[in-house]
Design a protein around this motif. Structure first.
Motif: not given
Length: 267
Positions: A115-116, A119-124, A131, A135
């Motif tokens: 996860l870390h 990039p947050i863009g890829e995660l979104a 997702l 979670q």
């Protein structure tokens, strides 16, 4: 000294070898550029070569030990390797059938350990199912960590509770902090004092102090609250009298993701 130079020469050779192998794999199997583990390896190598750090083990440090011009060496690395290792935008694989939306593809589901590094863009841009899976992983990890922490605290308490109680008695106190040494470890044992006040008696004392002509707020703090359930149940004329004292603020937004089963989707 020569042995140390040979060591760092081997480190550089291994990094170049790993980079070459990654590029060859990517050329033979273009789909690998969308694979999380492959992308992590690429990021790791790029960061090592491009890092400005001079700490032992860094590329700059290796160049200095091997008496290489860092700028020229990096230029050659960029020309031969790094310019071909720019990661394309990550995209989840499309699912062929609609019903497969309810099936978690474990091969494509990122793990918490990955996860870390994403990039947050890829995660979104992950699918809703992915997702939701992340979670669920996070919730299980938190629960597992909580249980582990509670278990460990119980073990530590069993080992040191009697010693801490004895030291408090020797110090003539029922609560508070005591410290002692066990081997090379300093143990700090805290037993906080948490007083509980009888609300009915405090209310009676409040009235008695006020009737005696003194200000009860000099002796106690009073916090007035109205339960929301009671406020909503009141008649409108009573609610209107209290509305001026009521302010509603939004809390922190939360989102719970759950994958529908096939029957729900079919409906």
């Amino acid at each position: 000294m020569e042995a140390e130079i040979d060591l760092w020469r081997a480190v550089l050779a291994q990094a170049i070898s790993d980079t070459t192998k990654l590029l060859e794999k990517g050329k033979k199997k273009p789909k690998l550029w969308n694979d999380h583990l492959f992308r992590m390896d690429v990021r790791h190598l790029r960061r090592w070569f491009l890092s400005q750090s001079k700490e032992p083990g860094s590329f700059r440090f290796v160049c200095e030990v091997l008496d290489l011009d860092h700028a020229r060496a990096l230029g050659r690395i960029q020309e031969q390797f790094l310019q071909h290792m720019v990661l394309p935008r990550w995209k989840p694989e499309p699912k062929e059938e609609k019903k497969e939306k309810t099936v978690m593809n474990t091969k494509m589901n990122p793990t918490l350990s990955e996860l870390h590094s994403m990039p947050i863009g890829e995660l979104a841009e992950l699918s809703p199912e992915q997702l939701a899976n992340l979670q669920q992983q996070a919730a299980k990890a938190v629960e597992s960590a909580k249980l582990t922490k509670e278990f460990l605290e119980g073990v530590i308490s069993r080992r040191y509770a009697d010693k801490a109680d004895l030291l408090r008695k020797e110090a003539g106190k029922d609560f508070g902090t005591v410290r002692f040494i066990d081997g090379d470890v300093q143990v700090t044992a805290e037993l906080p004092k948490r007083p509980h006040w009888d609300q009915k008696r405090l209310s009676d004392l409040f009235d008695r102090i006020r009737k005696a002509g003194e200000d009860p707020q000099e002796y106690m703090d009073v916090d007035y609250k109205v339960p929301e359930s009671k406020f909503k149940a009141w008649p409108s004329q009573i609610r209107s009298a209290f509305e001026g004292a009521r302010t509603v603020k939004a809390g922190k937004p939360t989102f719970k993701l759950s994958v529908k089963d096939e029957q729900e989707i079919a409906a």
